[in-house]
Design an enzyme around this catalytic site. Sequence first.
Site, PDB file in Angstrom:
ATOM      1  N   CYS A 111       0.872  -1.210   0.162  1.00 41.30           N
ATOM      2  CA  CYS A 111       0.095  -0.025  -0.095  1.00 41.30           C
ATOM      3  C   CYS A 111       1.084   1.327   0.044  1.00 41.30           C
ATOM      4  O   CYS A 111       0.271   2.395  -0.182  1.00 41.30           O
ATOM      5  CB  CYS A 111      -0.968  -0.023   1.237  1.00 41.30           C
ATOM      6  N   HIS A 250      -3.551   7.239   2.481  1.00 37.84           N
ATOM      7  CA  HIS A 250      -4.082   5.758   2.016  1.00 37.84           C
ATOM      8  C   HIS A 250      -5.231   5.456   2.430  1.00 37.84           C
ATOM      9  O   HIS A 250      -5.573   5.601   3.777  1.00 37.84           O
ATOM     10  CB  HIS A 250      -2.858   4.813   2.564  1.00 37.84           C
ATOM     11  N   ASN A 280     -10.110  -0.432   0.209  1.00 37.70           N
ATOM     12  CA  ASN A 280      -8.619  -0.449   0.132  1.00 37.70           C
ATOM     13  C   ASN A 280      -7.958  -1.064  -1.112  1.00 37.70           C
ATOM     14  O   ASN A 280      -8.271  -2.326  -1.399  1.00 37.70           O
ATOM     15  CB  ASN A 280      -8.115  -0.847   1.305  1.00 37.70           C
TER      16      ASN A 280
HETATM   17  N1  COA Z   1     -18.319  -8.774  10.034  1.00 38.80           N
HETATM   18  C1  COA Z   1     -18.881  -9.167  11.290  1.00 38.80           C
HETATM   19  N2  COA Z   1     -17.830  -9.404  12.335  1.00 38.80           N
HETATM   20  C2  COA Z   1     -16.673  -9.413  11.924  1.00 38.80           C
HETATM   21  C3  COA Z   1     -16.115  -9.433  10.863  1.00 38.80           C
HETATM   22  C4  COA Z   1     -16.875  -8.826   9.538  1.00 38.80           C
HETATM   23  N3  COA Z   1     -16.624  -8.881   8.494  1.00 38.80           N
HETATM   24  N4  COA Z   1     -14.590  -9.579  10.848  1.00 38.80           N
HETATM   25  C5  COA Z   1     -14.428  -9.675  12.312  1.00 38.80           C
HETATM   26  N5  COA Z   1     -15.541  -9.811  12.853  1.00 38.80           N
HETATM   27  C6  COA Z   1     -15.624 -10.004  14.268  1.00 38.80           C
HETATM   28  C7  COA Z   1     -14.625 -10.789  14.823  1.00 38.80           C
HETATM   29  O1  COA Z   1     -14.582 -12.124  14.551  1.00 38.80           O
HETATM   30  C8  COA Z   1     -14.567 -10.538  16.252  1.00 38.80           C
HETATM   31  O2  COA Z   1     -15.856 -11.179  16.963  1.00 38.80           O
HETATM   32  P1  COA Z   1     -15.391 -11.702  18.488  1.00 38.80           P
HETATM   33  O3  COA Z   1     -15.195 -10.475  19.286  1.00 38.80           O
HETATM   34  O4  COA Z   1     -16.547 -12.457  18.557  1.00 38.80           O
HETATM   35  O5  COA Z   1     -14.050 -12.528  18.306  1.00 38.80           O
HETATM   36  C9  COA Z   1     -15.151  -9.105  16.219  1.00 38.80           C
HETATM   37  O6  COA Z   1     -15.981  -8.689  15.106  1.00 38.80           O
HETATM   38  C10 COA Z   1     -14.021  -7.846  16.418  1.00 38.80           C
HETATM   39  O7  COA Z   1     -12.969  -8.273  15.750  1.00 38.80           O
HETATM   40  P2  COA Z   1     -11.904  -7.318  15.567  1.00 38.80           P
HETATM   41  O8  COA Z   1     -10.723  -8.321  14.570  1.00 38.80           O
HETATM   42  O9  COA Z   1     -11.071  -7.208  16.873  1.00 38.80           O
HETATM   43  O10 COA Z   1     -12.209  -6.147  15.013  1.00 38.80           O
HETATM   44  P3  COA Z   1     -11.453  -4.628  14.833  1.00 38.80           P
HETATM   45  O11 COA Z   1     -12.263  -3.637  15.551  1.00 38.80           O
HETATM   46  O12 COA Z   1     -10.037  -4.705  14.949  1.00 38.80           O
HETATM   47  O13 COA Z   1     -11.587  -4.385  13.271  1.00 38.80           O
HETATM   48  C11 COA Z   1     -10.654  -4.195  11.139  1.00 38.80           C
HETATM   49  C12 COA Z   1     -11.229  -5.080  12.217  1.00 38.80           C
HETATM   50  C13 COA Z   1      -9.900  -5.117  10.149  1.00 38.80           C
HETATM   51  C14 COA Z   1     -11.691  -3.603  10.537  1.00 38.80           C
HETATM   52  C15 COA Z   1      -9.626  -3.440  11.870  1.00 38.80           C
HETATM   53  O14 COA Z   1      -8.707  -4.321  12.319  1.00 38.80           O
HETATM   54  C16 COA Z   1      -8.703  -2.776  11.004  1.00 38.80           C
HETATM   55  O15 COA Z   1      -9.095  -1.725  10.117  1.00 38.80           O
HETATM   56  N6  COA Z   1      -7.462  -2.926  10.857  1.00 38.80           N
HETATM   57  C17 COA Z   1      -6.501  -2.509  10.017  1.00 38.80           C
HETATM   58  C18 COA Z   1      -6.680  -3.218   8.515  1.00 38.80           C
HETATM   59  C19 COA Z   1      -6.011  -2.254   7.396  1.00 38.80           C
HETATM   60  O16 COA Z   1      -5.968  -1.175   7.612  1.00 38.80           O
HETATM   61  N7  COA Z   1      -5.348  -3.153   6.692  1.00 38.80           N
HETATM   62  C20 COA Z   1      -4.694  -2.689   5.393  1.00 38.80           C
HETATM   63  C21 COA Z   1      -3.559  -1.979   5.739  1.00 38.80           C
HETATM   64  S1  COA Z   1      -2.706  -1.531   4.306  1.00 38.80           S
END
Ligand code: COA
Length: 325
Positions: A111, A250, A280
């Site tokens: 990215c 980004h 993204n």
């Molecule tokens: N829909 C519904 N629930 C989901 C889900 C989805 N698509 N994806 C994960 N969950 C659930 C998980 O299983 C978890 O459930 P649990 O609490 O029962 O275990 C809960 O939601 C929380 O998951 P978590 O991974 O802690 O969520 P989060 O708040 O960290 O959000 C992202 C997840 C991916 C949105 C977040 O971590 C993020 O944006 N990270 C950066 C990613 C990024 O920018 N990547 C590219 C960089 S270039």
Amino acid sequence: MRVGIMGTGSYVPERILTNNDLAKIVDTNDEWITTRTGIRERRIASDDEATSDLAFKAAEKAIIDAGIDKNEIELIIVATMTQDHLTPSTAALVQDKLGIKAAAFDVSAACTGFIYGFTAGYSFIKAGIYKKVLVIGAETMSRVTDWEDRGTCILFGDGAGAVVLGEVETGGFLASHLAADGSGACELIVPAGGSRKAATAETIENREVYLKMNGREVFKFAVKAFPESVENVLTQQNLTADDIDIFIPHQANVRIIEAIAKRFKQPLDKFFVNLHKYGNTSGASIPIALDEASKEGRFKKGDKIVATGFGGGLTYGSILFEWSK
Ligand code: COA
């Protein structure tokens, strides 16, 4: 000599995949995706579209916008993590599609790839090696997305953006910061399909040919690396965030962008956001945003702009420049 953006262009595939469409594929829902990421829909390449096809369409538009003859381009740099093939480079395929004589290579910095590519393009011109360089960010993330993994498949989309770099009368490039921390490689990785682990029946079966991400770790990394990189380019020019007219972040997650705006005590409307439409698009996200912001009239000549990328590698970096058009 001042080196800056002469023209911009972008292209996104026609097919739209909404959050509600995704809810039919994996256990998720529009509310979860929207509140956690800000993403509402993304574009998906058609079966006969690969990264070089998207890149070519964005490039053609950038060349027209720059008002130059395509034969003036001497170097093509494509930032991508979803190249058409492991070899040849996607840039070489774009060179052939454009029907021009030019050097061509790919940049692999996920990215942050466009920030690396832009800095490389600037450096080639500043060193007197080439006069005009086409820098493209292009991705078909849908091809490395694991459509069974709700933690990643909701985030990514396909698209391409391009800029023509060359000599400009005013403004242009002011500073760059590029960084990498390979100790975090495993946080965002396609484990198989390269020389470490080939694409075999076993790795395909284990879904190792798809992108794996540790979302929480990447989030933590982003909110630390992003401000560090912005500070770096500002300091190089003795500027503060108040001096910046618009930030082009980004487009990964609106919550990351909001955290950065808060950290720099800047209004959110100084940060260009289009991730609700495209998700993204990795290396393509910054050049698509640059083109849309330009076409929407968000830049005035002399505006100071900071574009910042972060992602796989882990890599991060920023460019600071003044709008020249
Ligand atoms: N829909 C519904 N629930 C989901 C889900 C989805 N698509 N994806 C994960 N969950 C659930 C998980 O299983 C978890 O459930 P649990 O609490 O029962 O275990 C809960 O939601 C929380 O998951 P978590 O991974 O802690 O969520 P989060 O708040 O960290 O959000 C992202 C997840 C991916 C949105 C977040 O971590 C993020 O944006 N990270 C950066 C990613 C990024 O920018 N990547 C590219 C960089 S270039």
